[in-house]
Design an enzyme around this catalytic site. Structure first.
Site, short mmCIF file in Angstrom:
data_model
loop_
_atom_site.label_atom_id
_atom_site.label_comp_id
_atom_site.label_asym_id
_atom_site.label_seq_id
_atom_site.Cartn_x
_atom_site.Cartn_y
_atom_site.Cartn_z
CE1 TYR A 32 8.71 7.50 14.98
CE2 TYR A 32 6.39 6.71 13.97
CZ TYR A 32 8.00 6.50 14.35
OH TYR A 32 8.35 5.23 13.88
CB SER A 56 7.93 4.36 10.58
OG SER A 56 6.53 3.88 10.92
#
Length: 240
Positions: A146, A133
């Site tokens: 995260y 990501s």
């Protein structure tokens, strides 16, 4: 000449499902792994083995790869796509959500790599594609745990590349920004979800999973002597 086997984790929706459709259309046999077996079977792709596997279960993952390789031949690539995005403030987020992301986003990637890498090294060829990501490169509000897992994916991918490059195995990191997937729905804090949705809309929307799948396949289809080490992509309107 028949195409080689490709393994895709988290293939029941989003980027994983889009990648499966694209690679199947190009003639690859596939091993599709996810916890929702019915969603995998609904894809109805030819020469495809679907198995209900949580990638945190390393033995189940290893066994599924063994079964697929017996049927279709050696795995030429794995797309480690399974992951969870559970956003929250560290001060009050349920620590079990940290455990889930670490187990899935970090250990799950390692287990996927381990299931195919020995064979790739023995053959002197293969491609490991880790879906990370933009949050593996920079921080965002309410993303602490995260972001930590995705920074880990980037670091592990780069270190793995250094380990295996001389053996002819490629390691690729795909780092998308916001994508229209089910990831956000797993976040339990409704205010954070609303803020994220508003941020996404302010950017003009998120990427279609198909676009990310095309990036995966583009990187994979390069000549074996070429490694696209990382692709970072996001909606044009996404500033962060």
């Amino acid at each position: 000449m028949s195409k080689p086997l490709i393994v895709i984790t988290g293939a029941s929706s989003g980027i994983g499902a889009a990648t499966a459709r694209l690679l199947s259309a190009q003639g690859h046999p596939l091993l599709l792994l996810a916890r929702r077996l019915e969603r995998l079977e609904e894809l109805a792709l030819p020469e495809t083995l679907c198995r209900k596997v949580d990638v945190t279960d390393r033995e189940a993952l290893r066994e599924a790869v063994r079964e697929a390789e017996e049927r279709f031949g050696p795995a030429d690539a794995i797309v480690n796509n399974a992951g969870a995005m559970l956003l929250g403030r560290i001060a009050d987020q349920d620590s079990e959500e940290w455990d889930r992301m670490i187990d899935l986003n970090v250990k799950g990637v390692l287990y996927g790599v381990r299931a195919v890498l020995p064979g790739m090294l023995a053959r002197g060829a293969g491609t490991v594609i880790n879906v990370s990501s933009v949050a593996g490169r920079k921080t965002f509000p309410n993303h602490t745990a995260y972001v930590g897992t995705k920074f880990a994916v980037h670091a592990m991918s780069e270190n793995l590349r250094e380990e295996v490059a001389s053996s002819g195995v490629r390691v690729i990191t795909i780092a998308p920004g916001a994508v229209e997937t089910e990831l956000l729905s797993h976040t339990t804090d409704e205010r954070i979800k609303e803020d994220y949705q508003a941020w996404k809309e302010a950017a003009g929307g998120a990427l279609d999973p198909q676009v990310v799948a095309e990036a995966v396949v583009y990187a994979y289809r390069q000549p074996p002597e070429v490694t696209i080490r990382e692709i970072v992509l996001a909606a044009t309107g996404q500033q962060g």
